[in-house]
Design a protein around this motif. Sequence first.
Motif, short mmCIF file in Angstrom:
data_model
loop_
_atom_site.label_atom_id
_atom_site.label_comp_id
_atom_site.label_asym_id
_atom_site.label_seq_id
_atom_site.Cartn_x
_atom_site.Cartn_y
_atom_site.Cartn_z
N GLU A 99 -30.55 -2.81 -20.23
CA GLU A 99 -30.49 -1.44 -19.73
C GLU A 99 -29.05 -1.03 -19.43
OE1 GLU A 99 -33.82 0.84 -17.56
OE2 GLU A 99 -32.62 -0.12 -16.00
N LEU A 100 -28.26 -1.94 -18.87
CA LEU A 100 -26.85 -1.62 -18.63
C LEU A 100 -26.11 -1.39 -19.93
CD1 LEU A 100 -26.02 -4.13 -15.74
CD2 LEU A 100 -26.52 -1.67 -15.58
N LEU A 101 -26.47 -2.14 -20.97
CA LEU A 101 -25.86 -1.93 -22.28
C LEU A 101 -26.23 -0.57 -22.84
CD1 LEU A 101 -24.04 -3.24 -24.37
CD2 LEU A 101 -26.08 -4.30 -25.38
N GLN A 102 -27.47 -0.15 -22.62
CA GLN A 102 -27.88 1.19 -23.03
C GLN A 102 -27.02 2.25 -22.36
OE1 GLN A 102 -32.03 1.78 -22.24
NE2 GLN A 102 -32.64 -0.11 -23.25
N VAL A 103 -26.79 2.08 -21.06
CA VAL A 103 -25.98 3.05 -20.32
C VAL A 103 -24.57 3.12 -20.90
CG1 VAL A 103 -24.97 3.57 -18.07
CG2 VAL A 103 -27.32 2.77 -18.21
N GLY A 104 -23.98 1.96 -21.16
CA GLY A 104 -22.62 1.94 -21.71
C GLY A 104 -22.54 2.60 -23.08
N VAL A 105 -23.50 2.30 -23.94
CA VAL A 105 -23.50 2.88 -25.29
C VAL A 105 -23.70 4.39 -25.22
CG1 VAL A 105 -24.75 2.96 -27.48
CG2 VAL A 105 -24.28 0.76 -26.41
N ALA A 106 -24.61 4.85 -24.37
CA ALA A 106 -24.85 6.29 -24.24
C ALA A 106 -23.63 7.01 -23.68
CB ALA A 106 -26.07 6.53 -23.35
N VAL A 107 -22.94 6.39 -22.72
CA VAL A 107 -21.73 7.01 -22.16
C VAL A 107 -20.65 7.12 -23.24
CG1 VAL A 107 -19.82 6.64 -20.56
CG2 VAL A 107 -22.17 6.35 -19.78
N VAL A 108 -20.48 6.08 -24.05
CA VAL A 108 -19.49 6.13 -25.13
C VAL A 108 -19.82 7.25 -26.11
CG1 VAL A 108 -18.57 4.87 -27.11
CG2 VAL A 108 -18.82 3.72 -24.93
N GLY A 109 -21.10 7.36 -26.47
CA GLY A 109 -21.50 8.42 -27.38
C GLY A 109 -21.29 9.81 -26.79
N GLY A 110 -21.64 9.97 -25.52
CA GLY A 110 -21.46 11.27 -24.87
C GLY A 110 -20.00 11.67 -24.76
N LEU A 111 -19.14 10.73 -24.38
CA LEU A 111 -17.72 11.03 -24.27
C LEU A 111 -17.09 11.30 -25.63
CD1 LEU A 111 -16.59 8.47 -21.52
CD2 LEU A 111 -17.10 10.91 -21.27
N THR A 112 -17.58 10.62 -26.66
CA THR A 112 -17.09 10.89 -28.01
C THR A 112 -17.40 12.32 -28.43
OG1 THR A 112 -17.37 8.56 -28.62
CG2 THR A 112 -17.19 10.15 -30.42
N LEU A 113 -18.60 12.78 -28.13
CA LEU A 113 -18.96 14.16 -28.45
C LEU A 113 -18.18 15.15 -27.58
CD1 LEU A 113 -22.80 13.85 -29.00
CD2 LEU A 113 -21.07 14.36 -30.71
N ALA A 114 -17.88 14.76 -26.35
CA ALA A 114 -17.05 15.63 -25.50
C ALA A 114 -15.66 15.78 -26.10
CB ALA A 114 -16.97 15.05 -24.09
N ALA A 115 -15.11 14.69 -26.63
CA ALA A 115 -13.82 14.77 -27.31
C ALA A 115 -13.91 15.62 -28.57
CB ALA A 115 -13.32 13.36 -27.65
N ALA A 116 -15.06 15.54 -29.26
CA ALA A 116 -15.25 16.37 -30.45
C ALA A 116 -15.26 17.86 -30.08
CB ALA A 116 -16.55 15.98 -31.16
N VAL A 117 -15.83 18.19 -28.92
CA VAL A 117 -15.85 19.58 -28.47
C VAL A 117 -14.42 20.10 -28.30
CG1 VAL A 117 -16.49 21.12 -26.57
CG2 VAL A 117 -18.11 19.41 -27.39
N VAL A 118 -13.54 19.25 -27.80
CA VAL A 118 -12.15 19.66 -27.53
C VAL A 118 -11.41 19.99 -28.83
CG1 VAL A 118 -9.95 18.91 -26.56
CG2 VAL A 118 -12.09 18.35 -25.39
N VAL A 119 -11.63 19.20 -29.87
CA VAL A 119 -10.85 19.37 -31.10
C VAL A 119 -11.58 20.19 -32.16
CG1 VAL A 119 -9.68 17.18 -30.70
CG2 VAL A 119 -11.73 17.22 -32.13
N ALA A 120 -12.87 20.43 -31.99
CA ALA A 120 -13.66 21.08 -33.04
C ALA A 120 -13.25 22.54 -33.22
CB ALA A 120 -15.14 21.00 -32.73
N PRO A 121 -13.05 22.97 -34.46
CA PRO A 121 -12.77 24.39 -34.69
C PRO A 121 -14.04 25.24 -34.81
CG PRO A 121 -12.54 23.17 -36.74
CD PRO A 121 -12.88 22.16 -35.68
N ARG A 122 -15.21 24.60 -34.81
CA ARG A 122 -16.47 25.35 -34.95
C ARG A 122 -17.61 24.55 -34.31
NH1 ARG A 122 -19.85 23.26 -39.08
NH2 ARG A 122 -18.86 21.60 -40.31
N GLY A 123 -18.71 25.26 -34.04
CA GLY A 123 -19.94 24.61 -33.60
C GLY A 123 -19.83 23.84 -32.30
#
Length: 221
Positions: A33-57
Amino acid sequence: MAYVVAAGIAVQALYQAVVAWGPGIAEENGPLELLQVGVAVVGGLTLAAAVVVAPRGRTALAACGGALLYAAARESDLMLERLLFDDAYKYLVGAPVAAVVGLVAWRDRARWRESLRWTAHPSAGLFLCGGLQIVVVAALFDRSDLWDSVTNATQADAMKRLVEESIELSGYLVLTVGAFELFVTCRREAAAVHRAAPDVVRFPTDAAEPAVAATPRRAAV
């Protein structure tokens, strides 16, 4: 090919962990379960970084990233409740994440249609598969009546949790892979937009600028 190799390594690592420590690794707030939390946090932060650089969507990216971060908080709900108060994850994580997603959606409201174009991206299939694993498949294996054939009730409960948590972990891994793919695409699109943009400001230090010769001072009479 790289994803296939990574998936094989992950499955082998999980198998070795079960052999070494038994089904107990799937306990509440356990290693799985702790590994699930870590993986989900990495995925969420990666998408947050994508929001910063994305020119669309940006709206769709923010919504998916917020969902992953909220899922990470939901997986660690018992730990947060023991440390803080009941339903702490809803107020300490869920409310701020919802507020940020709402702000991104409001600022991007004139371009909401662009978010629909992400459905044609290969990552859309990964998000669909990962979401179905977590929401549907894991929930099906969490049903106690599916494990009635196991005579030992204690063993049945442990195996049920092991299977359920393993399926959820694989789902979060698939979602995180999709998040990385989206981030790479957003970086490439942002770089393409930057290269296509005309140079508005010119600096004298540019190599293309001709050097201006200094005017000699006139000697004082």
